[in-house]
Design a protein around this motif. Sequence first.
Motif, PDB file in Angstrom:
ATOM      1  N   SER A  77      35.051  48.703 -25.917  1.00  0.00           N
ATOM      2  CA  SER A  77      35.904  48.332 -27.047  1.00  0.00           C
ATOM      3  C   SER A  77      35.436  48.957 -28.356  1.00  0.00           C
ATOM      4  CB  SER A  77      35.977  46.810 -27.185  1.00  0.00           C
ATOM      5  OG  SER A  77      34.690  46.283 -27.417  1.00  0.00           O
ATOM      6  N   GLU A  78      34.131  49.064 -28.545  1.00  0.00           N
ATOM      7  CA  GLU A  78      33.690  49.631 -29.817  1.00  0.00           C
ATOM      8  C   GLU A  78      33.960  51.125 -29.898  1.00  0.00           C
ATOM      9  OE1 GLU A  78      29.483  49.037 -30.592  1.00  0.00           O
ATOM     10  OE2 GLU A  78      29.008  48.957 -28.459  1.00  0.00           O
ATOM     11  N   VAL A  79      33.975  51.771 -28.761  1.00  0.00           N
ATOM     12  CA  VAL A  79      34.334  53.192 -28.758  1.00  0.00           C
ATOM     13  C   VAL A  79      35.789  53.361 -29.180  1.00  0.00           C
ATOM     14  CG1 VAL A  79      34.575  55.254 -27.355  1.00  0.00           C
ATOM     15  CG2 VAL A  79      32.646  53.714 -26.969  1.00  0.00           C
ATOM     16  N   ILE A  80      36.630  52.546 -28.595  1.00  0.00           N
ATOM     17  CA  ILE A  80      38.054  52.640 -28.917  1.00  0.00           C
ATOM     18  C   ILE A  80      38.307  52.304 -30.378  1.00  0.00           C
ATOM     19  CG2 ILE A  80      40.312  51.639 -28.452  1.00  0.00           C
ATOM     20  CD1 ILE A  80      39.475  51.332 -25.568  1.00  0.00           C
ATOM     21  N   GLN A  81      37.646  51.268 -30.829  1.00  0.00           N
ATOM     22  CA  GLN A  81      37.866  50.871 -32.220  1.00  0.00           C
ATOM     23  C   GLN A  81      37.385  51.923 -33.206  1.00  0.00           C
ATOM     24  OE1 GLN A  81      36.300  46.702 -32.350  1.00  0.00           O
ATOM     25  NE2 GLN A  81      38.380  46.340 -33.103  1.00  0.00           N
ATOM     26  N   ALA A  82      36.405  52.702 -32.781  1.00  0.00           N
ATOM     27  CA  ALA A  82      35.878  53.728 -33.679  1.00  0.00           C
ATOM     28  C   ALA A  82      36.902  54.826 -33.925  1.00  0.00           C
ATOM     29  CB  ALA A  82      34.599  54.322 -33.098  1.00  0.00           C
ATOM     30  N   VAL A  83      37.662  55.169 -32.912  1.00  0.00           N
ATOM     31  CA  VAL A  83      38.588  56.292 -33.073  1.00  0.00           C
ATOM     32  C   VAL A  83      40.019  55.881 -33.367  1.00  0.00           C
ATOM     33  CG1 VAL A  83      37.228  57.808 -31.586  1.00  0.00           C
ATOM     34  CG2 VAL A  83      39.058  56.421 -30.597  1.00  0.00           C
ATOM     35  N   ASP A  84      40.367  54.687 -32.982  1.00  0.00           N
ATOM     36  CA  ASP A  84      41.746  54.222 -33.120  1.00  0.00           C
ATOM     37  C   ASP A  84      41.756  53.014 -34.026  1.00  0.00           C
ATOM     38  OD1 ASP A  84      43.962  55.384 -32.134  1.00  0.00           O
ATOM     39  OD2 ASP A  84      43.715  54.655 -30.094  1.00  0.00           O
ATOM     40  N   GLU A  85      42.394  53.136 -35.167  1.00  0.00           N
ATOM     41  CA  GLU A  85      42.488  51.933 -35.973  1.00  0.00           C
ATOM     42  C   GLU A  85      43.255  50.880 -35.174  1.00  0.00           C
ATOM     43  OE1 GLU A  85      44.020  55.354 -38.376  1.00  0.00           O
ATOM     44  OE2 GLU A  85      42.334  54.827 -37.125  1.00  0.00           O
ATOM     45  N   ASP A  86      42.989  49.661 -35.516  1.00  0.00           N
ATOM     46  CA  ASP A  86      43.640  48.580 -34.793  1.00  0.00           C
ATOM     47  C   ASP A  86      45.143  48.658 -34.941  1.00  0.00           C
ATOM     48  OD1 ASP A  86      41.516  47.516 -33.635  1.00  0.00           O
ATOM     49  OD2 ASP A  86      41.432  45.678 -34.814  1.00  0.00           O
ATOM     50  N   LEU A  87      45.778  48.290 -33.881  1.00  0.00           N
ATOM     51  CA  LEU A  87      47.225  48.136 -33.921  1.00  0.00           C
ATOM     52  C   LEU A  87      47.507  46.842 -34.663  1.00  0.00           C
ATOM     53  CD1 LEU A  87      49.996  49.086 -32.731  1.00  0.00           C
ATOM     54  CD2 LEU A  87      49.514  47.583 -30.822  1.00  0.00           C
ATOM     55  N   GLU A  88      48.430  46.914 -35.614  1.00  0.00           N
ATOM     56  CA  GLU A  88      48.899  45.650 -36.186  1.00  0.00           C
ATOM     57  C   GLU A  88      49.357  44.805 -35.017  1.00  0.00           C
ATOM     58  OE1 GLU A  88      52.114  46.062 -38.820  1.00  0.00           O
ATOM     59  OE2 GLU A  88      51.076  47.463 -40.133  1.00  0.00           O
ATOM     60  N   THR A  89      48.809  43.639 -34.913  1.00  0.00           N
ATOM     61  CA  THR A  89      49.139  42.887 -33.716  1.00  0.00           C
ATOM     62  C   THR A  89      50.446  42.121 -33.838  1.00  0.00           C
ATOM     63  OG1 THR A  89      47.551  41.312 -34.542  1.00  0.00           O
ATOM     64  CG2 THR A  89      46.877  42.653 -32.679  1.00  0.00           C
TER      65      THR A  89
END
Lengths: 145, 145
Positions: A77-89
């Motif tokens: 999850s931290e890898v993904i969060q590093a490259v992809d800003e969070d999706l507005e949920t």
Amino acid sequence: MKLTTKSRYAVTAMLDIAYHNKGNPISLPEIADRQNISLSYLEQLFSRLKKSGLVESIKGPGGGYMLSKGADDIVISEVIQAVDEDLETTACNGKSNCHNNHQCISHNLWQDLGVEIKNFLSDITLQQVISKNNSDIKEIKLSEY
Amino acid sequence: MKLTTKSRYAVTAMLDIAYHNKGNPISLPEIADRQNISLSYLEQLFSRLKKSGLVESIKGPGGGYMLSKGADDIVISEVIQAVDEDLETTACNGKSNCHNNHQCISHNLWQDLGVEIKNFLSDITLQQVISKNNSDIKEIKLSEY
DNA sequence: TAATAGTTGACAATATTACTAGGTTAAATC
DNA sequence: GATTTAACCTAGTAATATTGTCAACTATTA
């Protein structure tokens, strides 16, 4: 948590480093070649991964990137969060004044879904993925589901 | 399973219909207004939702869209799949000749992840989301995790 | 039957994101 | 010190996502 090819590329590249790491840095051209990802794109991804403190870089010949923590200490999850800003949920942007508002009925679902996915990905380390035939992950799956 | 804003819009719109449905069709302008989604975009999404058989349309004044099944018979995953083609889950495209190939170490992770997310979303119906304070979903979460 | 409210479809236009190309700088080796 | 290798930076292009517009077509209502 947004899931796109970008996320996958980042995770794949990190896995590649963890997998081939023998104390020496891994260069992006190597990864690009092995994983079939464009070098330029990798560079951009690693710029973010570095900013997030997940990797360290060494310039010059023989240089490359190294994980800044152990592979068993980095979760997907931290890898993904590093490259992809969070999706507005949610449509309401998660604002608190949205409680029980019929205009934002999907609020809870997307919130919950995001949490679920994040939980799932936060339970898996790079090392677990690398472990032969992924027995670790299977265990997680069976116990949690 | 790819997760983007597009998926969310589709689910949100479907939830809106399910929520406001009292036997009468719901028009897209209504949904666009309530959920803050562009009408054009909604039209495109509903074109797909209809093709997938999830909604039925009624033309003319008083017309709009209706769910073609009960809200407790439509799960979130099918809504997402209707509008969003599947994300390639692995670099190797899931080809079977990829077993244990170090060039595709992320194969299993993404495969498993896809399955997990799909499972999660296949367990939740529109009706469950709508049910006040989402007690149904909470139950699912507690029992499964 | 005329007017209206609605779907449906085809495009075009814009915005955002994914991806690529090329140059600059830093370190190592020769 | 010249050359090479790799990180780093700055664009540009390509692809999607999103919005906008317009023209049928359909059913309702007055």
